[in-house]
Enzyme design. Structure first.
Site, PDB file in Angstrom:
ATOM      1  N   ARG A 299      -0.699  -2.150  -6.872  1.00 12.27           N
ATOM      2  CA  ARG A 299      -0.921  -3.242  -5.908  1.00 12.27           C
ATOM      3  C   ARG A 299      -1.916  -4.256  -6.486  1.00 12.27           C
ATOM      4  NH1 ARG A 299      -1.327  -4.853  -0.309  1.00 12.27           N
ATOM      5  NH2 ARG A 299      -3.494  -5.106   0.347  1.00 12.27           N
TER       6      ARG A 299
ATOM      7  N   ARG B 129       0.856  -1.186   0.000  1.00 11.17           N
ATOM      8  CA  ARG B 129       0.000   0.000   0.000  1.00 11.17           C
ATOM      9  C   ARG B 129       0.892   1.236   0.000  1.00 11.17           C
ATOM     10  NH1 ARG B 129      -2.275  -3.617   3.829  1.00 11.17           N
ATOM     11  NH2 ARG B 129      -4.360  -4.343   3.260  1.00 11.17           N
TER      12      ARG B 129
ATOM     13  N   LYS C 260      -2.596  -2.239   7.159  1.00 13.02           N
ATOM     14  CA  LYS C 260      -4.005  -1.955   7.425  1.00 13.02           C
ATOM     15  C   LYS C 260      -4.514  -2.864   8.538  1.00 13.02           C
ATOM     16  CE  LYS C 260      -8.368  -1.311   4.967  1.00 13.02           C
ATOM     17  NZ  LYS C 260      -9.061  -1.435   3.656  1.00 13.02           N
TER      18      LYS C 260
END
Length: 290
Positions: A236, A134, A159
């Site tokens: 990604r 990310r 995350k």
């Protein structure tokens, strides 16, 4: 108007274990509410809050994802900070969108990276793609996160505040080493350059998000890529899709991506060119036998 509410919100979110990105999104949603009514959250009534949400949904036509962040950020402050567990929050929902992400082919990714003019941005975007990171994960990479012996990167605070290990390709390691030698910052791999472009060696913060996003937009245009909604996160998506097309196990891709649920990873089954081609060949063969 006092900003005590702002600091209280940040402190509570931090104590709750929310990531830096979530803290920024939630406080921005709250700040927009405060600006709209020109008074602190404690003075806003339930009726006013309901009117605000209806305005954003029906008049401003905010997207479902934007509304969801708005709802979550404001709900958190009113419930957790102000202790106002109003009935409004029981039925507050934003429709879930099920759009497939844009994905680039391997040829398009290669063409895009060749069109990145600045070496530090090229190293950054290449790392995002080849390791499936990310944006924030790549920006905050540190020298100590690189395990050259095992050819792995230790991703911290992904995350959901989850750590994970991702494979580090040899070519990416070479690129990161070459990039680091241009600044030799003792901690950061992608340090902020500073206004004069020479502040990287002593920087304590990573490159600006706007800088790398601008580099991505420029490279996309120069590469002649006209697909919709191409962003750094698209790299990604490309990483996961290309691994799946190459036959990498879906569970392994889930681990590399840091997805909590396999359901999140399964979206790439809809994007793989190889899977569609194989399915077409089987269907064509079966129908041809009728």
């Amino acid at each position: 108007m006092s900003k005590d509410w702002y600091q209280r919100s940040i402190d509570t979110l931090s104590l709750n274990g929310k990531s830096e990105r979530t803290v920024q999104a939630y406080t921005r949603a709250l700040r927009m509410l405060v600006d709209f009514y020109a008074k602190p959250p404690a003075q806003i009534t339930e009726a006013e809050l309901e009117a605000y949400f209806l305005r954003r949904k029906n008049v401003d036509r905010w997207s479902s994802n934007t509304l969801r962040i708005c709802f979550c950020g404001i709900r958190f402050h009113f419930v957790k900070v102000l202790g106002r567990d109003w009935a409004l929050f029981d039925y507050l929902r934003a429709k879930t969108e099920s759009r497939l992400p844009t994905v680039l082919s391997r040829e398009e990714v290669a063409r895009l990276l060749q069109c990145v003019h600045t070496p530090h941005n090229r190293a950054f975007l290449a790392t995002v793609y080849t390791c499936g990171l990310r944006l924030q994960e790549a920006l905050h990479l540190e020298v100590s996160d690189i395990d050259a012996d095992r050819m792995m990167i230790h991703v911290h605070r992904g995350k959901g505040a989850k750590d994970r290990m991702v494979p580090l390709p040899h070519r990416t390691l070479s690129g990161l080493r070459a990039h680091w030698k241009t600044h030799r910052n003792p901690r950061l791999i992608f340090p902020a350059l500073g206004r004069d472009g020479r502040g990287a060696p002593g920087a304590t913060t990573p490159m600006a998000i706007a800088s790398v996003q601008g580099a991505m937009r420029g490279a996309t245009q120069r590469a002649g890529i006209t697909k919709r909604s191409v962003s750094i996160h698209t790299l990604r998506h490309a990483y996961a899709t290309h691994l799946l097309e190459a036959g990498v196990n879906l569970r392994l891709i889930q681990s590399h991506m840091g997805h909590s649920s396999l359901q999140s990873t399964m979206v790439y089954l809809h994007l793989t060119r190889t899977g569609h081609e194989q399915a077409y060949a089987v269907i064509d063969q079966l129908m041809g036998a009728l």
